[in-house]
Write a protein that holds these residues in place. Structure first.
Motif, mmCIF file in Angstrom:
data_model
loop_
_atom_site.group_PDB
_atom_site.id
_atom_site.type_symbol
_atom_site.label_atom_id
_atom_site.label_comp_id
_atom_site.label_asym_id
_atom_site.label_seq_id
_atom_site.Cartn_x
_atom_site.Cartn_y
_atom_site.Cartn_z
ATOM 1 N N LEU A 154 -6.244 12.825 -2.607
ATOM 2 C CA LEU A 154 -5.637 11.738 -3.367
ATOM 3 C C LEU A 154 -5.957 10.385 -2.737
ATOM 4 O O LEU A 154 -6.238 9.410 -3.447
ATOM 5 C CB LEU A 154 -4.125 11.944 -3.460
ATOM 6 C CG LEU A 154 -3.335 10.882 -4.228
ATOM 7 C CD1 LEU A 154 -3.850 10.741 -5.656
ATOM 8 C CD2 LEU A 154 -1.845 11.221 -4.230
ATOM 9 N N SER A 184 -7.716 2.474 -9.975
ATOM 10 C CA SER A 184 -6.890 2.914 -8.847
ATOM 11 C C SER A 184 -5.708 3.737 -9.337
ATOM 12 O O SER A 184 -5.266 4.684 -8.663
ATOM 13 C CB SER A 184 -6.374 1.710 -8.045
ATOM 14 O OG SER A 184 -5.649 0.823 -8.884
ATOM 15 N N TYR A 236 -7.840 7.477 -4.558
ATOM 16 C CA TYR A 236 -7.085 6.229 -4.653
ATOM 17 C C TYR A 236 -7.925 5.042 -4.174
ATOM 18 O O TYR A 236 -8.034 4.015 -4.861
ATOM 19 C CB TYR A 236 -5.811 6.364 -3.836
ATOM 20 C CG TYR A 236 -4.966 5.129 -3.711
ATOM 21 C CD1 TYR A 236 -4.275 4.610 -4.798
ATOM 22 C CD2 TYR A 236 -4.811 4.495 -2.476
ATOM 23 C CE1 TYR A 236 -3.475 3.482 -4.670
ATOM 24 C CE2 TYR A 236 -4.000 3.378 -2.335
ATOM 25 C CZ TYR A 236 -3.338 2.874 -3.433
ATOM 26 O OH TYR A 236 -2.540 1.764 -3.299
ATOM 27 N N PHE A 276 0.488 5.192 -5.566
ATOM 28 C CA PHE A 276 0.433 6.049 -4.374
ATOM 29 C C PHE A 276 1.456 5.639 -3.322
ATOM 30 O O PHE A 276 2.216 6.491 -2.834
ATOM 31 C CB PHE A 276 -0.979 6.053 -3.793
ATOM 32 C CG PHE A 276 -1.126 6.918 -2.576
ATOM 33 C CD1 PHE A 276 -1.060 8.303 -2.685
ATOM 34 C CD2 PHE A 276 -1.325 6.360 -1.327
ATOM 35 C CE1 PHE A 276 -1.192 9.107 -1.562
ATOM 36 C CE2 PHE A 276 -1.466 7.150 -0.208
ATOM 37 C CZ PHE A 276 -1.396 8.529 -0.320
ATOM 38 N N SER A 294 -6.086 8.170 -9.746
ATOM 39 C CA SER A 294 -5.051 8.817 -8.926
ATOM 40 C C SER A 294 -4.175 9.725 -9.779
ATOM 41 O O SER A 294 -3.855 10.854 -9.386
ATOM 42 C CB SER A 294 -4.187 7.753 -8.233
ATOM 43 O OG SER A 294 -4.957 6.958 -7.357
#
Length: 360
Positions: free
Chosen positions: A90, A229, A94, A55, A233
């Motif tokens: 998101l 994670s 995340y 991210f 995502s």
């Protein structure tokens, strides 16, 4: 526009190469490892938070281009309500993944969060409103399209999360799908601004991750797993691009008869895998949220293939679907192509089952 996509890709790649060693050191200090068990394939304790880099790497690449790259009016970047809601969703997914990697979350909790974030898109007016002739169905009302959109978001998020069972698999399948979305958006010259840059940035972050995931050594503290994670995502990003591609908005682009077939093709392998496993659990009265070793990568390895052979075969299967469906579309409708895809997947699984029996 290509040069901006290249900048996004390279910036995200560099960020990933910088962030991942820092994450490895953090995991080592805090002893955050994925411990081997009977259900898991790896034999050594490996850090499990590589997806944390995805991210921020993608976001940095996007913001740098948004703020500093001189763009002409033709390539003006715009962030609409859908983009804002996407980034909010998101971020929630995340951080859910990070919490799961750090302290663990049970499957029902993650499932509820996935449903909640999936609801954000229809709330802002983005949902599937046309099946483009699939099974003879065209436009669909909101009371069908909205639940279908939420279902697809949750399905894809779980599909990527659950297929992340061997080195490089979830990342490799995601790269193939992202490259397909990128090519499709560029072909129609829509979403060239925000979403093409998003796809290019995520590809860059994934390639950086693959370097450490595939070629890193546990004994040298250079190997890392994606963790929730990353997989959650990725699933959310791909689910969003699926909905964006399949939604019929004539103000943005023309009605396209292949609009639903394209994302289905790009994500067919992980979607088919999670649906097959879910049906298996339902038929055999097993808990839906229980972990098992019945996914396609588990079965291939049980049939005698190595982890790398399994990776190559599944990625190859995904590419075969892309090429086959592209060629078949000239001659057949989306319905018949989807039926063929399902039959081919059943045949592949039958061959795997026979190979497993032969090895037993």
């Amino acid at each position: 526009m290509i040069k901006y996509l290249l900048v996004a890709f390279l910036l995200s790649l560099v960020c990933g190469m910088v962030f991942t060693p820092l994450i490895l050191d953090f995991c080592k200090r805090k002893r955050l490892y994925d411990i081997p068990s009977e259900r898991k394939i790896h034999k050594n304790a490996v850090p499990r938070m590589g997806g944390i880099s995805f991210f921020p790497s993608m976001l940095i690449a996007f913001l740098v281009i948004l703020m500093y790259v001189p763009l002409t009016n033709k390539y003006n970047l715009s962030v609409n309500i859908w983009s804002a809601v996407f980034f909010i969703g998101l971020m929630v997914i995340y951080f859910t993944g990070i919490i799961d990697d750090l302290v663990g979350l049970n499957a029902p909790t993650k499932f509820i969060i996935q449903i909640a974030t999936g609801c954000l898109l229809p709330f802002c007016g983005l949902y599937i409103n046309n099946l483009y002739g699939l099974f003879g169905i065209g436009e669909i009302p909101a009371y069908i399209g909205i639940p279908l959109t939420i279902f697809i978001m949750v399905l894809i998020d779980n599909a990527i999360n659950l297929i992340d069972g061997i080195d490089g698999l979830a990342a490799g399948l995601s790269i193939i799908a992202l490259m397909g979305f990128l090519a499709y958006f560029i072909h129609y010259q829509v979403f060239v601004h925000t979403y093409s840059l998003l796809a290019a940035g995520v590809i860059g972050a994934l390639i950086a991750f693959l370097y450490f995931n595939l070629f890193g050594k546990p004994e040298r503290n250079t190997k890392i797993f994606m963790g929730d994670s990353g997989s959650l995502s990725l699933g959310f990003v791909l689910g969003f691009l699926f909905i964006k591609c399949a939604s019929n908005n004539t103000e943005i682009w023309q009605t396209r008869p292949e609009a639903l077939l394209v994302p289905l093709t790009l994500l067919f392998v992980p979607i088919a895998d999670v649906m097959r496993v879910t049906l298996y659990r339902l038929v055999h009265h097993k808990p839906l949220f229980s972990a098992d070793k019945n996914h396609i990568h588990h079965k291939l390895m049980k049939s005698g293939l190595s982890q790398h052979q399994t990776l190559v075969l599944i990625l190859g299967l995904s590419i075969v679907y892309d090429i086959l469906n592209y060629g078949l579309y000239t001659f057949f409708s989306s319905t018949w192509i989807l039926v063929f895809d399902i039959l081919l997947y059943c045949f592949v699984n039958l061959c795997i089952n026979l190979k497993i029996k032969a090895e037993a």
